[in-house]
Design a protein around this motif. Sequence first.
Motif, PDB file in Angstrom:
ATOM      1  N   SER A   1      -6.736  -4.098  -3.364  1.00 22.35           N
ATOM      2  CA  SER A   1      -7.376  -5.395  -3.494  1.00 22.35           C
ATOM      3  C   SER A   1      -7.493  -6.044  -2.121  1.00 22.35           C
ATOM      4  O   SER A   1      -6.669  -5.813  -1.239  1.00 22.35           O
ATOM      5  CB  SER A   1      -6.545  -6.302  -4.414  1.00 22.35           C
ATOM      6  N   VAL A   2      -8.527  -6.891  -1.929  1.00 26.56           N
ATOM      7  CA  VAL A   2      -8.655  -7.595  -0.660  1.00 26.56           C
ATOM      8  C   VAL A   2      -7.758  -8.823  -0.605  1.00 26.56           C
ATOM      9  O   VAL A   2      -7.710  -9.510   0.410  1.00 26.56           O
ATOM     10  CB  VAL A   2     -10.114  -8.004  -0.376  1.00 26.56           C
ATOM     11  N   VAL A   3      -7.035  -9.114  -1.684  1.00 22.70           N
ATOM     12  CA  VAL A   3      -6.026 -10.178  -1.646  1.00 22.70           C
ATOM     13  C   VAL A   3      -4.894  -9.715  -0.738  1.00 22.70           C
ATOM     14  O   VAL A   3      -4.375  -8.611  -0.894  1.00 22.70           O
ATOM     15  CB  VAL A   3      -5.491 -10.470  -3.057  1.00 22.70           C
ATOM     16  N   PRO A   4      -4.464 -10.526   0.230  1.00 18.26           N
ATOM     17  CA  PRO A   4      -3.426 -10.084   1.167  1.00 18.26           C
ATOM     18  C   PRO A   4      -2.117  -9.727   0.477  1.00 18.26           C
ATOM     19  O   PRO A   4      -1.760 -10.304  -0.557  1.00 18.26           O
ATOM     20  CB  PRO A   4      -3.240 -11.296   2.092  1.00 18.26           C
ATOM     21  N   PHE A   5      -1.398  -8.776   1.044  1.00 21.32           N
ATOM     22  CA  PHE A   5      -0.044  -8.451   0.599  1.00 21.32           C
ATOM     23  C   PHE A   5       0.878  -9.580   1.045  1.00 21.32           C
ATOM     24  O   PHE A   5       0.896  -9.961   2.217  1.00 21.32           O
ATOM     25  CB  PHE A   5       0.394  -7.118   1.219  1.00 21.32           C
ATOM     26  N   SER A   6       1.661 -10.123   0.110  1.00 20.11           N
ATOM     27  CA  SER A   6       2.434 -11.330   0.383  1.00 20.11           C
ATOM     28  C   SER A   6       3.920 -11.114   0.146  1.00 20.11           C
ATOM     29  O   SER A   6       4.353 -10.087  -0.390  1.00 20.11           O
ATOM     30  CB  SER A   6       1.959 -12.476  -0.515  1.00 20.11           C
ATOM     31  N   LEU A   7       4.702 -12.107   0.527  1.00 19.44           N
ATOM     32  CA  LEU A   7       6.147 -12.093   0.266  1.00 19.44           C
ATOM     33  C   LEU A   7       6.421 -12.020  -1.228  1.00 19.44           C
ATOM     34  O   LEU A   7       7.375 -11.369  -1.660  1.00 19.44           O
ATOM     35  CB  LEU A   7       6.791 -13.337   0.868  1.00 19.44           C
TER      36      LEU A   7
ATOM     37  N   ILE B   1       3.812   0.388   3.554  1.00 21.67           N
ATOM     38  CA  ILE B   1       2.951  -0.507   2.785  1.00 21.67           C
ATOM     39  C   ILE B   1       1.609  -0.625   3.496  1.00 21.67           C
ATOM     40  O   ILE B   1       1.544  -1.020   4.662  1.00 21.67           O
ATOM     41  CB  ILE B   1       3.614  -1.889   2.636  1.00 21.67           C
ATOM     42  N   HIS B   2       0.528  -0.252   2.786  1.00 22.51           N
ATOM     43  CA  HIS B   2      -0.820  -0.299   3.337  1.00 22.51           C
ATOM     44  C   HIS B   2      -1.602  -1.406   2.638  1.00 22.51           C
ATOM     45  O   HIS B   2      -1.616  -1.483   1.404  1.00 22.51           O
ATOM     46  CB  HIS B   2      -1.543   1.032   3.130  1.00 22.51           C
ATOM     47  N   ALA B   3      -2.277  -2.255   3.410  1.00 22.62           N
ATOM     48  CA  ALA B   3      -3.072  -3.340   2.826  1.00 22.62           C
ATOM     49  C   ALA B   3      -4.159  -3.746   3.805  1.00 22.62           C
ATOM     50  O   ALA B   3      -4.053  -3.511   5.007  1.00 22.62           O
ATOM     51  CB  ALA B   3      -2.189  -4.536   2.482  1.00 22.62           C
ATOM     52  N   TYR B   4      -5.200  -4.388   3.281  1.00 24.61           N
ATOM     53  CA  TYR B   4      -6.265  -4.884   4.148  1.00 24.61           C
ATOM     54  C   TYR B   4      -5.816  -6.086   4.962  1.00 24.61           C
ATOM     55  O   TYR B   4      -6.323  -6.343   6.049  1.00 24.61           O
ATOM     56  CB  TYR B   4      -7.498  -5.242   3.329  1.00 24.61           C
ATOM     57  N   ASP B   5      -4.863  -6.839   4.416  1.00 23.21           N
ATOM     58  CA  ASP B   5      -4.376  -8.024   5.113  1.00 23.21           C
ATOM     59  C   ASP B   5      -2.978  -8.353   4.626  1.00 23.21           C
ATOM     60  O   ASP B   5      -2.553  -7.889   3.555  1.00 23.21           O
ATOM     61  CB  ASP B   5      -5.319  -9.205   4.856  1.00 23.21           C
ATOM     62  N   PHE B   6      -2.262  -9.155   5.403  1.00 22.62           N
ATOM     63  CA  PHE B   6      -0.904  -9.574   5.068  1.00 22.62           C
ATOM     64  C   PHE B   6      -0.768 -11.073   5.280  1.00 22.62           C
ATOM     65  O   PHE B   6      -1.384 -11.642   6.192  1.00 22.62           O
ATOM     66  CB  PHE B   6       0.121  -8.862   5.962  1.00 22.62           C
TER      67      PHE B   6
END
Length: 452
Positions: free
Chosen positions: A305-311, A328-333
């Motif tokens: 998902s393009v929703v950032p990975f969060s705490l 952990i791979h993500a488009y944004d954090f």
Amino acid sequence: MQKANENYCNMYPTRILSKTGEECELMRFHPQKITKERALFYGENSLIMQQLAVSGYQNQFDLIYFDGPFNSGRLFSMPIHELETEMINSWNELKTIQQFTSPNLYITEYRKRIELAYSLLKRTGVFVLQTSQKEGHYLKILLDEIFGRANFLGEMIWKMRDDDLTINEPYSLNHESLFFYSKTKLYKKPELNFQSIWTDVGYYESFGDNSSLLGSKKPEKLIERIIEISTEEGALIGDFYCGSGTLPFVAEKMSRRWIASDHSRNAVQLTKKRLEELGVHIEIGHLVDDFDVNLLHNGEYTKTSVVPFSLYEFNALRETVHNQPIRIHAYDFTSDIDSVTNHPHTFHYIVPVIGAEGISGDETTTISRPILKFDNGSWSLDVPDVFLWILYNIKHVDHNEEGEFIYSWDHLRSEVQRIQALVGQNWINSADRDEVSDVFGHVYQKSLVLAV
């Protein structure tokens, strides 16, 4: 190296809003409570509008204003004067190129967002779209289809500069168009009358000392007129391409409620800063996802998902894997993940492949997120791969005199090496009590233990 997620390359959300809204259940706002007066969000606007629709804001807005992308091919990079370079998000850069070279994709993406805006408007609400002549006629047809030709209120022409912006000799440009639509015939007509050509509301303005954030801003008088024509005091206004924040800034002064967002961190930070000039202190919100165990495979958690990975997501992951190291791979954090220390997990951005052949829209790779450290009484950033970190934060494409995109891998490598020599180990640009910002504007939250 992996095949690119088409949902990101084409900015298609991975969780489409169904008629009943069930598919948005895993997504939520942080902070969860949206104040009735104002809210500012960072993130992909189609997802933010979807979530607003299932959070009680369907049919609630009196005015929604889109000053969205004009599909001019202009790459909205941010100058970094200290490094004599320009910063850009590589996915946003790729999206701009894709839509400019495939205009049908641009219209498809805009359709999705206009339809969402329609669902958020009151039956008495007004929608305003500002654009240039390149796509304006296509967007007018699209607006007629979504709102109905009978609900077209008018086209206003804004003279936005005195000199001519040459597009194609001998044809030049010094205006933009604003299309006004009502949602239904219940639209409340104001006791006002304006001519259709506006030459008295000012021109694009420079930020002066703040030019390192965004190049220009709309004149306040232009936004004042849009709000005056369309709303009364206490009305709720939406601006989901808020840019430098002129609409929420003016709406605040005109006693209107507002919700705004932008996909640029720099834009949202600038909007927050401008609001503080009015004594309005606001927390920037964003979307978060629930932890999804189905994304966990062989020591890797890959978020599509393009929703950032969060705490919020990270804490649920830790409860599942405990001390087992996870990539952990993500488009944004979100910056709050940096506040937790002493864990074996590593964070990696999913990015398009950039190399000798250009920027790939078909394959992705990953780069490591820098690690915030506190040593000998000061904060520093550990950048695992300096070359890649610089490469993925600077502009990669330029225009030639004919307006075509040009790309040089040799020039890019030289630029990276030049910037690397300038930066050295001094990655931190600014710091306050809670956060650190690096030279490219990325924000990192200080350790919870050390921040106390």
